[in-house]
Design an enzyme around this catalytic site. Structure first.
Site: not given
Ligand code: CS2
Ligand code: MG
Length: 404
Positions: A39, A124, A149, A161, A212, A214, A238, A264, A285, A318, A341, A404
């Site tokens: 991404n 989500h 989530r 986020y 999350d 984040h 998360e 992730e 993850r 993504d 997820e 972020w």
């Molecule tokens: C995230 C995503 O899915 C998740 O758990 O943390 O939204 C993440 O921000 C994006 O995949 C970033 O490309």
């Molecule tokens: Mg995440």
């Protein structure tokens, strides 16, 4: 059975968002697909594949999946990182897809066959305020989903986020530069228990709730948050603090029994080795695309199995339907799978990548098509050119850059 790779193509397209797809064709006419989307860095991985990997693959026997992985990883000296590992991941997926098509078997069968009847996924749910979030949670429950989530807006912050105006949450924004947003850890940490109180009251004890953070919090803030939400019995919390600092998770771990999920942004087994071996997390993850494909992800999840850690791979918008298919096939055949997820895709993405996998009543199914069971609609891809798009950048209230 021997065959050779004859053509390697990289397709970059934006059916609602950017995806990088690798198509490998063999002399026998078998076509394998892989996802290489990173991404906001799509063109780098496309160039890595087109300029540096594709020439090496021509003439190679596609049955040599592990050898090709080692050749692209160890054989080129420069290693690791999201671009390299997504490129290797795409090649690896395409070769498993080819092997499945050649042997007329779905990939999960090649990985040892089913260990479960279906793969639970988490979705989500989000809302700018608590009532809007509760509406979203109800919608997910009506679809039969039991792992949800929950992400909500925070009073005083205009962007956060996980929350958007669009019904399909998509964090990347089109444009030449990332947008910016401000984050206040104190406001967030005070608000989250209120959010979870309302959600738990709505759904009762059985629904598995996830959240999350984040990567925004410091280790001690993460420890405090994990402790403060213990009573809500989260399935997982998360990315409570940035994942590079693996030792930070000891602080969080020692402070609470809230299950932790991380990874992730990891690309290799070495990125999560300490977290797994020292049992500092409960779910790893890594996304199949960003961690070197099926061949390398299997090793990560096998290491996790030995240490009582489960897989809970990344599956946002993504990660293309091809990489999601790879993850679903692995999930069907991997014992220590916690949950997958699945954020869902806009309709055009399903049309651009017609797939045998399906999602209903909170469960994913790989389908029985040979290989990964995903195709591409070339008309849609060729009429949806790449558009520059980036994830946002975050700053603290004093203007300093924050994860972020
Ligand atoms: C995230 C995503 O899915 C998740 O758990 O943390 O939204 C993440 O921000 C994006 O995949 C970033 O490309
Ligand atoms: Mg995440």
């Amino acid at each position: 059975m021997a065959d050779r790779i004859e053509r390697v193509e990289v397709l970059v397209a934006s059916p609602t968002r950017n995806y990088v797809t690798l198509r490998v064709t063999t002399a026998d006419g078998i076509v394998g697909l892989g996802d290489a989307t990173v991404n906001g860095r799509e063109l780098s991985v496309a160039s890595y594949l087109r300029d540096h990997v594709a020439p090496l693959l021509i003439g190679v026997d596609p049955n040599r999946i592990e050898d090709t992985w080692q050749y692209l990883y160890r054989g080129v000296y420069w290693r690791r990182g999201p671009v390299t590992m997504a490129a290797i991941g795409a090649v690896d997926m395409a070769l498993w897809d080819i092997l499945g098509k050649r042997t007329n078997q779905p990939v999960y069968q090649l990985l040892g066959g089913r260990v479960r009847d279906g793969i639970p996924y988490y979705s989500h749910a989000f809302g700018w305020d608590i009532p809007a979030l509760l509406d979203s949670v109800r919608e997910h429950q009506e679809r039969g989903e039991t792992f949800i989530r929950v992400q909500s807006g925070v009073p005083g912050l205009d962007k956060v986020y996980g929350v958007s105006k669009d019904p399909n949450y998509e964090p990347a924004g089109r444009g030449a530069r990332p947008s910016e947003e401000h984050f206040d850890p104190g406001a967030y940490m005070r608000h989250l228990p209120k959010v979870l109180t309302a959600v738990r009251e709505l759904v009762g004890p059985d629904v598995k709730l996830l959240h999350d953070a984040h990567h925004r919090l410091t280790p001690i803030q993460g420890a405090r948050l994990a402790k403060s939400v213990e009573e809500f019995d989260l399935f997982w919390l998360e990315d409570v603090t940035p994942a590079e600092d693996q030792d930070a998770f000891r602080l969080v771990r020692n402070a609470s029994t809230t299950p932790l999920a991380v990874g992730e942004v990891f690309n290799t087994i070495w990125d999560c080795q300490r977290l797994i071996e020292e049992r500092l997390i409960d779910y790893v993850r890594t996304a199949v695309v960003h961690a070197g494909g099926i061949s390398h992800s299997r090793k990560i999840f096998a290491l996790a199995e030995v240490h009582g850690v489960k897989a809970g791979p990344h599956g946002p918008s993504d990660v293309s339907p091809i990489a999601l298919a790879a993850s679903i096939h692995m999930a069907a055949a991997t014992h220590n799978w916690g949950v997958q997820e699945y954020m869902g895709y806009p309709a055009l993405v399903h049309e651009a990548f017609p797939h045998a996998w399906s999602a209903s009543d909170g469960m994913l199914q790989p389908g029985d098509a040979p290989g990964l069971g995903v195709d591409i609609d070339e008309d849609i891809l060729s009429t949806s050119p790449y558009v520059p798009a980036y994830l946002p950048t975050a700053r603290t209230l004093d203007g300093a850059v924050l994860d972020w």
